[in-house]
Write a protein that holds these residues in place. Structure first.
Motif, PDB file in Angstrom:
ATOM      1  N   ALA A 177       0.827  -1.204   0.000  1.00 24.83           N
ATOM      2  CA  ALA A 177       0.000   0.000   0.000  1.00 24.83           C
ATOM      3  C   ALA A 177       0.863   1.257   0.000  1.00 24.83           C
ATOM      4  O   ALA A 177       0.567   2.239  -0.716  1.00 24.83           O
ATOM      5  CB  ALA A 177      -0.932  -0.010   1.208  1.00 24.83           C
ATOM      6  N   LEU A 178       1.936   1.246   0.772  1.00 26.28           N
ATOM      7  CA  LEU A 178       2.855   2.392   0.775  1.00 26.28           C
ATOM      8  C   LEU A 178       3.509   2.568  -0.586  1.00 26.28           C
ATOM      9  O   LEU A 178       3.664   3.696  -1.068  1.00 26.28           O
ATOM     10  CB  LEU A 178       3.918   2.204   1.858  1.00 26.28           C
ATOM     11  N   SER A 179       3.876   1.463  -1.219  1.00 26.75           N
ATOM     12  CA  SER A 179       4.507   1.553  -2.530  1.00 26.75           C
ATOM     13  C   SER A 179       3.515   2.049  -3.584  1.00 26.75           C
ATOM     14  O   SER A 179       3.831   2.952  -4.372  1.00 26.75           O
ATOM     15  CB  SER A 179       5.060   0.184  -2.941  1.00 26.75           C
ATOM     16  N   PHE A 180       2.327   1.482  -3.595  1.00 27.86           N
ATOM     17  CA  PHE A 180       1.322   1.927  -4.565  1.00 27.86           C
ATOM     18  C   PHE A 180       0.945   3.390  -4.334  1.00 27.86           C
ATOM     19  O   PHE A 180       0.718   4.134  -5.298  1.00 27.86           O
ATOM     20  CB  PHE A 180       0.065   1.051  -4.469  1.00 27.86           C
ATOM     21  N   GLY A 181       0.862   3.805  -3.066  1.00 26.60           N
ATOM     22  CA  GLY A 181       0.426   5.169  -2.771  1.00 26.60           C
ATOM     23  C   GLY A 181       1.516   6.203  -2.924  1.00 26.60           C
ATOM     24  O   GLY A 181       1.319   7.246  -3.565  1.00 26.60           O
ATOM     25  N   PRO A 188      -5.208   7.051  -1.945  1.00 23.86           N
ATOM     26  CA  PRO A 188      -5.038   6.233  -0.726  1.00 23.86           C
ATOM     27  C   PRO A 188      -5.933   4.998  -0.672  1.00 23.86           C
ATOM     28  O   PRO A 188      -5.460   3.899  -0.365  1.00 23.86           O
ATOM     29  CB  PRO A 188      -5.375   7.217   0.403  1.00 23.86           C
ATOM     30  N   LEU A 189      -7.238   5.150  -0.975  1.00 24.74           N
ATOM     31  CA  LEU A 189      -8.140   4.007  -0.887  1.00 24.74           C
ATOM     32  C   LEU A 189      -7.767   2.934  -1.899  1.00 24.74           C
ATOM     33  O   LEU A 189      -7.760   1.738  -1.578  1.00 24.74           O
ATOM     34  CB  LEU A 189      -9.583   4.456  -1.114  1.00 24.74           C
ATOM     35  N   ALA A 191      -4.805   2.456  -3.218  1.00 25.52           N
ATOM     36  CA  ALA A 191      -3.515   1.882  -2.820  1.00 25.52           C
ATOM     37  C   ALA A 191      -3.712   0.819  -1.741  1.00 25.52           C
ATOM     38  O   ALA A 191      -3.095  -0.251  -1.792  1.00 25.52           O
ATOM     39  CB  ALA A 191      -2.585   2.980  -2.318  1.00 25.52           C
ATOM     40  N   ILE A 192      -4.591   1.105  -0.776  1.00 19.60           N
ATOM     41  CA  ILE A 192      -4.851   0.134   0.284  1.00 19.60           C
ATOM     42  C   ILE A 192      -5.524  -1.106  -0.286  1.00 19.60           C
ATOM     43  O   ILE A 192      -5.174  -2.247   0.061  1.00 19.60           O
ATOM     44  CB  ILE A 192      -5.726   0.772   1.383  1.00 19.60           C
ATOM     45  N   THR A 193      -6.496  -0.891  -1.186  1.00 18.31           N
ATOM     46  CA  THR A 193      -7.199  -2.020  -1.797  1.00 18.31           C
ATOM     47  C   THR A 193      -6.243  -2.899  -2.595  1.00 18.31           C
ATOM     48  O   THR A 193      -6.261  -4.133  -2.483  1.00 18.31           O
ATOM     49  CB  THR A 193      -8.322  -1.514  -2.709  1.00 18.31           C
ATOM     50  N   GLN A 194      -5.409  -2.258  -3.408  1.00 17.87           N
ATOM     51  CA  GLN A 194      -4.449  -3.028  -4.200  1.00 17.87           C
ATOM     52  C   GLN A 194      -3.447  -3.751  -3.311  1.00 17.87           C
ATOM     53  O   GLN A 194      -3.078  -4.904  -3.570  1.00 17.87           O
ATOM     54  CB  GLN A 194      -3.723  -2.101  -5.173  1.00 17.87           C
ATOM     55  N   GLY A 195      -2.985  -3.074  -2.269  1.00 16.95           N
ATOM     56  CA  GLY A 195      -2.028  -3.711  -1.368  1.00 16.95           C
ATOM     57  C   GLY A 195      -2.612  -4.923  -0.680  1.00 16.95           C
ATOM     58  O   GLY A 195      -1.969  -5.981  -0.605  1.00 16.95           O
ATOM     59  N   LEU A 196      -3.853  -4.815  -0.202  1.00 17.15           N
ATOM     60  CA  LEU A 196      -4.482  -5.934   0.495  1.00 17.15           C
ATOM     61  C   LEU A 196      -4.773  -7.079  -0.465  1.00 17.15           C
ATOM     62  O   LEU A 196      -4.504  -8.250  -0.148  1.00 17.15           O
ATOM     63  CB  LEU A 196      -5.772  -5.459   1.158  1.00 17.15           C
ATOM     64  N   PHE A 197      -5.307  -6.775  -1.649  1.00 19.96           N
ATOM     65  CA  PHE A 197      -5.637  -7.822  -2.611  1.00 19.96           C
ATOM     66  C   PHE A 197      -4.393  -8.610  -3.000  1.00 19.96           C
ATOM     67  O   PHE A 197      -4.396  -9.850  -2.988  1.00 19.96           O
ATOM     68  CB  PHE A 197      -6.277  -7.194  -3.858  1.00 19.96           C
ATOM     69  N   HIS A 198      -3.316  -7.915  -3.348  1.00 17.26           N
ATOM     70  CA  HIS A 198      -2.123  -8.615  -3.820  1.00 17.26           C
ATOM     71  C   HIS A 198      -1.371  -9.305  -2.683  1.00 17.26           C
ATOM     72  O   HIS A 198      -0.698 -10.317  -2.912  1.00 17.26           O
ATOM     73  CB  HIS A 198      -1.198  -7.638  -4.556  1.00 17.26           C
ATOM     74  N   ALA A 199      -1.498  -8.788  -1.446  1.00 15.26           N
ATOM     75  CA  ALA A 199      -0.879  -9.471  -0.310  1.00 15.26           C
ATOM     76  C   ALA A 199      -1.573 -10.804  -0.050  1.00 15.26           C
ATOM     77  O   ALA A 199      -0.914 -11.833   0.161  1.00 15.26           O
ATOM     78  CB  ALA A 199      -0.947  -8.585   0.934  1.00 15.26           C
ATOM     79  N   VAL A 200      -2.906 -10.803  -0.081  1.00 13.60           N
ATOM     80  CA  VAL A 200      -3.654 -12.047   0.100  1.00 13.60           C
ATOM     81  C   VAL A 200      -3.358 -13.016  -1.031  1.00 13.60           C
ATOM     82  O   VAL A 200      -3.120 -14.214  -0.810  1.00 13.60           O
ATOM     83  CB  VAL A 200      -5.168 -11.753   0.185  1.00 13.60           C
TER      84      VAL A 200
END
Length: 477
Positions: A177-181, A188-189, A191-200
């Motif tokens: 999320a930090l990298s995407f954002g 921000p929203l 970035a968080i969504t992409q970070g969570l989806f790709h982490a899972v």
């Protein structure tokens, strides 16, 4: 309550049956008061039925009009996507980024998490939360799914799996999320969504991405590739190894032989895959050729990590050299650690098979590995898993080669990717005819559950044979 003579006889014969038998009887009372026997699923059957049920439910959800961004998914598109998500594979027949609506993408990531965490493990976790305890059957089901040898500690295993999953996915999601954002400039929203989806998706070794080109747009970005690779490697180690590392650290005396085997084979296979891909693809204009030096090394390493059964791609898999594809076939077939989110026959199985062959060549009667003696049953299981896995892939490739016009190397790549629940594709799966996609679906299902588990679930109850036949040794070799 009256018991019929036939039921009494059956109960007497089955009273000493093992807990893990393929079929277990349970009693029901008829209207006339007599006792009749019914069928109760064994742990192996329960796991298979649970996965099949969740796949069907996911298929129905993905077929909803609101799950698609445009035209609703067909049954085959929804079934393929649901199977790929629950079996944490990553092969797709539609573009995840554009075909599915935000709700559809949420359903996909929920299926990934459920399939990677383990359906019976998830059910057991709910039972712990509601009843504060686990029944014997729930412990058995969870033990079969997470491959633990001590089903009495199933509750601790389930709790440990949950803690590890939340910690690793949360940490990787934060980094992404930090990298995407901050680096990619996403809101921000998003970035968080992409970070969570790709982490899972990464920790569960799924390979689904929210970009039409998967991760090819980030081939030279270490802030995206490396956290995803770290999640894939950790997920591929397997929960038993992760929990022992958390408990004992680097003190090898506390590790079981499974953890030692996984931690030995993981760096060897990662390094071997990276070197092999880099050598074969260094000047390939369709893959690593156009990239600068640092990006070539990063792309080779990332691609090697994906063969651990993840499936993200940073280069065009369809442009790979045939020798590279063959080497990746072998890595995908082997897979990663047992009792985790990875697929394949597992590195422990492969190492036992190698050690068995080495012992046979030396004429050694007993198999010793890492200071331990491997029991005969483990050797038999390893050979069975390896041969069944190769048989599944070989059968699928033969059928696909006879019914499609695709090249043999591409079909083998696709079949190994499906059986190993990897998700890498030589740009072939979306263009396959419906019957071929059903074959890929079957391979993903068998690969996720394991051919032996599926075979035990489908087999009849073992019956003792009251006789033996004369022994005769055939000529071998």
């Amino acid at each position: 309550m009256r018991i019929s003579p036939r039921s009494r006889s059956l109960l007497k014969r089955r009273s000493g049956s093992a807990v893990l038998r393929a079929r277990q009887p349970y009693a029901r009372t008829r209207g006339d008061g007599t006792l009749r026997l019914g069928w109760h699923p064994s742990p192996a059957q329960a796991v298979v039925l649970a996965f099949a049920t969740v796949i069907l439910a996911g298929t129905l959800l993905l077929m909803l009009p609101i799950a698609a961004a445009g035209t609703p998914a067909t049954f085959l598109q929804a079934l393929f996507t649901a199977t790929s998500a629950v079996c944490v594979t990553g092969l797709t027949v539609v573009d995840t980024a554009t075909f599915w609506s935000p709700l559809g993408q949420f359903i996909v990531v929920a299926l990934i998490q459920l399939g990677g965490f383990g359906i019976m493990t998830f059910v057991s976790l709910i039972g712990i939360g509601l009843a504060r305890k686990m029944s014997l059957q729930a412990r058995l089901n969870a033990a079969v799914e997470v491959r633990t040898v001590d089903f009495d500690d199933a509750r601790g295993v389930v709790s440990g799996v949950l803690r590890l999953t939340v910690a690793i996915e949360g940490g990787v999601a934060l980094l992404l999320a930090l990298s995407f954002g901050l680096i990619q400039g996403e809101p921000p929203l998003r970035a968080i969504t992409q970070g969570l989806f790709h982490a899972v998706s990464a920790f569960n070794n799924a390979g689904f991405a929210l970009f039409s080109d998967n991760l090819a747009g980030y081939v030279s970005d270490p802030t995206i590739c490396l956290p995803i690779c770290a999640a894939i490697i950790l997920g591929g180690l397997g929960f038993p190894a992760l929990m022992q590392i958390r408990r004992y650290g680097l003190n090898r005396h506390g590790w079981t032989i499974t953890t030692r085997m996984v931690l030995l084979m993981t760096p060897i296979m990662l390094a071997g895959g990276t070197i092999g891909i880099a050598i074969n693809e260094w000047d390939n204009p369709g893959t690593l050729g156009p990239l600068p030096l640092g990006a070539k090394v990063l792309a080779a390493f990332t691609t090697s990590v994906q063969t651990r059964t993840a499936g993200f791609n940073v280069i065009d898999m369809g442009a790979l050299d045939p020798a590279t594809m063959l080497g990746m076939d072998a890595l995908m077939f082997i897979g990663a650690g047992p009792a985790g989110t990875a697929g394949g026959i597992k590195v422990t199985t492969f190492l036992v098979m190698l050690a068995f062959v080495y012992a046979e060549v030396r004429g050694t009667q007993r198999l010793h590995l890492m200071g331990k003696r491997i029991p005969q049953l483990a050797m038999q299981q390893a050979m069975t898993v390896g041969l069944l896995g190769a048989g599944c892939i070989g059968t699928a490739v033969v059928i696909l080669s006879e019914t499609t016009d695709a090249s043999l190397d591409a079909l083998l790549f696709e079949a190994c990717s499906a059986f190993g629940t990897v998700g890498l594709s030589a740009n072939l799966t979306p263009s396959l005819p419906p019957h071929a996609q059903f074959i890929i679906i079957t391979l993903m299902f068998v690969g996720r559950l394991g051919p032996v588990t599926l075979g035990v679930a489908l087999a009849r109850a073992r019956r003792p044979v009251p006789y033996d036949l004369p022994e005769e040794r055939p000529i071998i070799g």
